[in-house]
Design a protein around this motif. Structure first.
Motif, PDB file in Angstrom:
ATOM      1  N   LEU A 158       0.909  -1.221   0.153  1.00 39.72           N
ATOM      2  CA  LEU A 158      -0.071  -0.008  -0.162  1.00 39.72           C
ATOM      3  C   LEU A 158       1.172   1.249  -0.023  1.00 39.72           C
ATOM      4  CD1 LEU A 158      -2.680  -1.186   2.514  1.00 39.72           C
ATOM      5  CD2 LEU A 158      -3.121  -0.512   0.000  1.00 39.72           C
ATOM      6  N   ALA A 159       1.924   1.144   0.911  1.00 38.76           N
ATOM      7  CA  ALA A 159       2.785   2.442   0.677  1.00 38.76           C
ATOM      8  C   ALA A 159       3.379   2.558  -0.509  1.00 38.76           C
ATOM      9  CB  ALA A 159       3.905   2.228   1.862  1.00 38.76           C
ATOM     10  N   SER A 160       3.972   1.312  -1.083  1.00 36.48           N
ATOM     11  CA  SER A 160       4.394   1.577  -2.580  1.00 36.48           C
ATOM     12  C   SER A 160       3.533   2.174  -3.508  1.00 36.48           C
ATOM     13  CB  SER A 160       4.888   0.327  -3.025  1.00 36.48           C
ATOM     14  OG  SER A 160       5.870  -0.257  -2.069  1.00 36.48           O
ATOM     15  N   TYR A 161       2.262   1.809  -3.446  1.00 38.03           N
ATOM     16  CA  TYR A 161       1.309   2.276  -4.303  1.00 38.03           C
ATOM     17  C   TYR A 161       1.217   3.844  -4.111  1.00 38.03           C
ATOM     18  CZ  TYR A 161      -3.171   3.246  -6.624  1.00 38.03           C
ATOM     19  OH  TYR A 161      -4.136   3.710  -7.406  1.00 38.03           O
ATOM     20  N   TYR A 162       1.053   3.922  -2.971  1.00 41.41           N
ATOM     21  CA  TYR A 162       0.765   5.537  -2.415  1.00 41.41           C
ATOM     22  C   TYR A 162       1.910   6.284  -3.074  1.00 41.41           C
ATOM     23  CZ  TYR A 162       0.456   9.752   0.236  1.00 41.41           C
ATOM     24  OH  TYR A 162       0.503  11.063   0.459  1.00 41.41           O
ATOM     25  N   PHE A 163       3.216   5.827  -2.781  1.00 41.14           N
ATOM     26  CA  PHE A 163       4.351   6.646  -3.248  1.00 41.14           C
ATOM     27  C   PHE A 163       4.487   6.732  -4.917  1.00 41.14           C
ATOM     28  CE2 PHE A 163       5.908   5.751   1.004  1.00 41.14           C
ATOM     29  CZ  PHE A 163       5.843   7.138   1.698  1.00 41.14           C
ATOM     30  N   TYR A 164       3.899   5.600  -5.454  1.00 39.04           N
ATOM     31  CA  TYR A 164       3.985   5.602  -6.912  1.00 39.04           C
ATOM     32  C   TYR A 164       2.849   6.644  -7.429  1.00 39.04           C
ATOM     33  CZ  TYR A 164       3.080   4.183 -11.661  1.00 39.04           C
ATOM     34  OH  TYR A 164       3.203   3.942 -12.998  1.00 39.04           O
ATOM     35  N   SER A 165       1.945   6.505  -6.984  1.00 47.01           N
ATOM     36  CA  SER A 165       0.814   7.786  -7.521  1.00 47.01           C
ATOM     37  C   SER A 165       1.199   8.992  -7.049  1.00 47.01           C
ATOM     38  CB  SER A 165      -0.660   7.352  -6.560  1.00 47.01           C
ATOM     39  OG  SER A 165      -0.573   7.486  -5.569  1.00 47.01           O
ATOM     40  N   GLN A 166       1.781   9.141  -5.982  1.00 41.14           N
ATOM     41  CA  GLN A 166       2.401  10.677  -5.900  1.00 41.14           C
ATOM     42  C   GLN A 166       3.494  11.060  -6.665  1.00 41.14           C
ATOM     43  OE1 GLN A 166       1.275  12.891  -3.463  1.00 41.14           O
ATOM     44  NE2 GLN A 166      -0.493  11.512  -3.355  1.00 41.14           N
ATOM     45  N   ASN A 167       4.163   9.986  -7.124  1.00 41.49           N
ATOM     46  CA  ASN A 167       5.205  10.401  -8.075  1.00 41.49           C
ATOM     47  C   ASN A 167       4.826  10.783  -9.472  1.00 41.49           C
ATOM     48  OD1 ASN A 167       7.870  10.550  -9.169  1.00 41.49           O
ATOM     49  ND2 ASN A 167       8.053   8.442  -9.610  1.00 41.49           N
ATOM     50  N   GLN A 168       3.754  10.026  -9.734  1.00 40.48           N
ATOM     51  CA  GLN A 168       3.230  10.232 -10.934  1.00 40.48           C
ATOM     52  C   GLN A 168       2.552  11.547 -10.999  1.00 40.48           C
ATOM     53  OE1 GLN A 168       3.167   8.383 -13.881  1.00 40.48           O
ATOM     54  NE2 GLN A 168       4.431   6.898 -12.483  1.00 40.48           N
ATOM     55  N   ILE A 169       1.715  12.255 -10.157  1.00 40.55           N
ATOM     56  CA  ILE A 169       1.154  13.217  -9.997  1.00 40.55           C
ATOM     57  C   ILE A 169       2.250  14.389  -9.968  1.00 40.55           C
ATOM     58  CG2 ILE A 169      -0.176  14.970  -8.362  1.00 40.55           C
ATOM     59  CD1 ILE A 169      -1.891  12.431  -7.555  1.00 40.55           C
ATOM     60  N   LEU A 170       3.400  14.317  -9.385  1.00 43.01           N
ATOM     61  CA  LEU A 170       4.478  15.222  -9.324  1.00 43.01           C
ATOM     62  C   LEU A 170       4.965  15.461 -10.379  1.00 43.01           C
ATOM     63  CD1 LEU A 170       6.228  14.424  -5.503  1.00 43.01           C
ATOM     64  CD2 LEU A 170       4.497  16.462  -6.286  1.00 43.01           C
ATOM     65  N   SER A 171       5.096  14.180 -11.245  1.00 40.32           N
ATOM     66  CA  SER A 171       5.723  14.084 -12.607  1.00 40.32           C
ATOM     67  C   SER A 171       4.948  15.196 -13.532  1.00 40.32           C
ATOM     68  CB  SER A 171       6.022  12.749 -13.101  1.00 40.32           C
ATOM     69  OG  SER A 171       6.768  12.047 -12.340  1.00 40.32           O
ATOM     70  N   ALA A 172       3.660  14.861 -13.453  1.00 39.76           N
ATOM     71  CA  ALA A 172       2.715  15.401 -14.276  1.00 39.76           C
ATOM     72  C   ALA A 172       2.889  17.051 -14.015  1.00 39.76           C
ATOM     73  CB  ALA A 172       1.227  15.118 -14.255  1.00 39.76           C
ATOM     74  N   ASN A 173       2.944  17.351 -12.689  1.00 40.09           N
ATOM     75  CA  ASN A 173       2.937  18.961 -12.225  1.00 40.09           C
ATOM     76  C   ASN A 173       4.238  19.412 -12.690  1.00 40.09           C
ATOM     77  OD1 ASN A 173       0.551  18.838 -11.078  1.00 40.09           O
ATOM     78  ND2 ASN A 173       1.305  18.288  -9.003  1.00 40.09           N
ATOM     79  N   ASN A 174       5.328  18.699 -12.760  1.00 39.28           N
ATOM     80  CA  ASN A 174       6.703  19.261 -13.218  1.00 39.28           C
ATOM     81  C   ASN A 174       6.685  19.550 -14.658  1.00 39.28           C
ATOM     82  OD1 ASN A 174       9.191  19.759 -12.844  1.00 39.28           O
ATOM     83  ND2 ASN A 174       9.948  17.902 -13.599  1.00 39.28           N
ATOM     84  N   ALA A 175       5.907  18.577 -15.458  1.00 44.57           N
ATOM     85  CA  ALA A 175       5.820  18.860 -16.877  1.00 44.57           C
ATOM     86  C   ALA A 175       5.134  20.083 -17.009  1.00 44.57           C
ATOM     87  CB  ALA A 175       5.298  17.746 -17.580  1.00 44.57           C
ATOM     88  N   ALA A 176       4.164  20.274 -16.513  1.00 39.60           N
ATOM     89  CA  ALA A 176       3.190  21.617 -16.609  1.00 39.60           C
ATOM     90  C   ALA A 176       4.034  22.602 -16.250  1.00 39.60           C
ATOM     91  CB  ALA A 176       1.938  21.528 -15.865  1.00 39.60           C
ATOM     92  N   LEU A 177       4.738  22.754 -15.140  1.00 35.13           N
ATOM     93  CA  LEU A 177       5.663  23.730 -14.656  1.00 35.13           C
ATOM     94  C   LEU A 177       6.700  23.985 -15.478  1.00 35.13           C
ATOM     95  CD1 LEU A 177       5.757  23.247 -10.857  1.00 35.13           C
ATOM     96  CD2 LEU A 177       4.533  24.990 -12.143  1.00 35.13           C
TER      97      LEU A 177
END
Length: 131
Positions: free
Chosen positions: A14-33
């Motif tokens: 569960l922790a790995s899934y949570y961190f993976y989803s957070q990483n995906q969100i941060l990657s998308a935000n980084n690309a937008a920025l």
């Protein structure tokens, strides 16, 4: 003991899934920025280029203004030292012709300068105002 091991594995999953989803969100935000930063850098470059162009045009106009002022001073000095009334009384027809020609040339110069100044803002586009 197996239940504890299964619980730990489940928590790690569960922790790995949570961190993976957070990483995906941060990657998308980084690309937008990064896209926003690129757009802002382009806007800054355009503004700097326009500022340099305006500065150069202002310097050119200052030089032209100084030249016009020198010419005005030369004409003023000429008129001050010119004995106009004696010349007019001596040959009024010739003086009228000279004055008319001089006025014509001055008006043409004013029209040329006005056209040049009017052409300066043709390349600029006004931004609409929001009220």
């Amino acid at each position: 003991m197996q239940q504890i091991l299964i619980g730990i594995i489940l928590m790690l999953g569960l922790a790995s899934y949570y961190f993976y989803s957070q990483n995906q969100i941060l990657s998308a935000n980084n690309a937008a920025l990064e896209g926003a930063v690129a757009t802002q850098e382009e806007a800054i470059a355009t503004i700097q280029a326009n500022f340099q162009l305006q500065t150069q045009q202002l310097q050119d106009l200052s030089v032209k203004s100084q030249a016009a002022q020198r010419e005005l001073n030369r004409y003023s000095e000429f008129i001050k030292n010119y004995q106009l009334s004696d010349k007019i009384m001596g040959d009024p027809v010739d003086m009228q012709r000279k004055i008319n020609n001089g006025t014509k040339h001055i008006m043409e110069d004013i029209e040329n300068i006005s056209a040049t100044i009017d052409d300066l803002d043709d390349g600029l586009q006004l931004q609409p105002t929001s009220d």
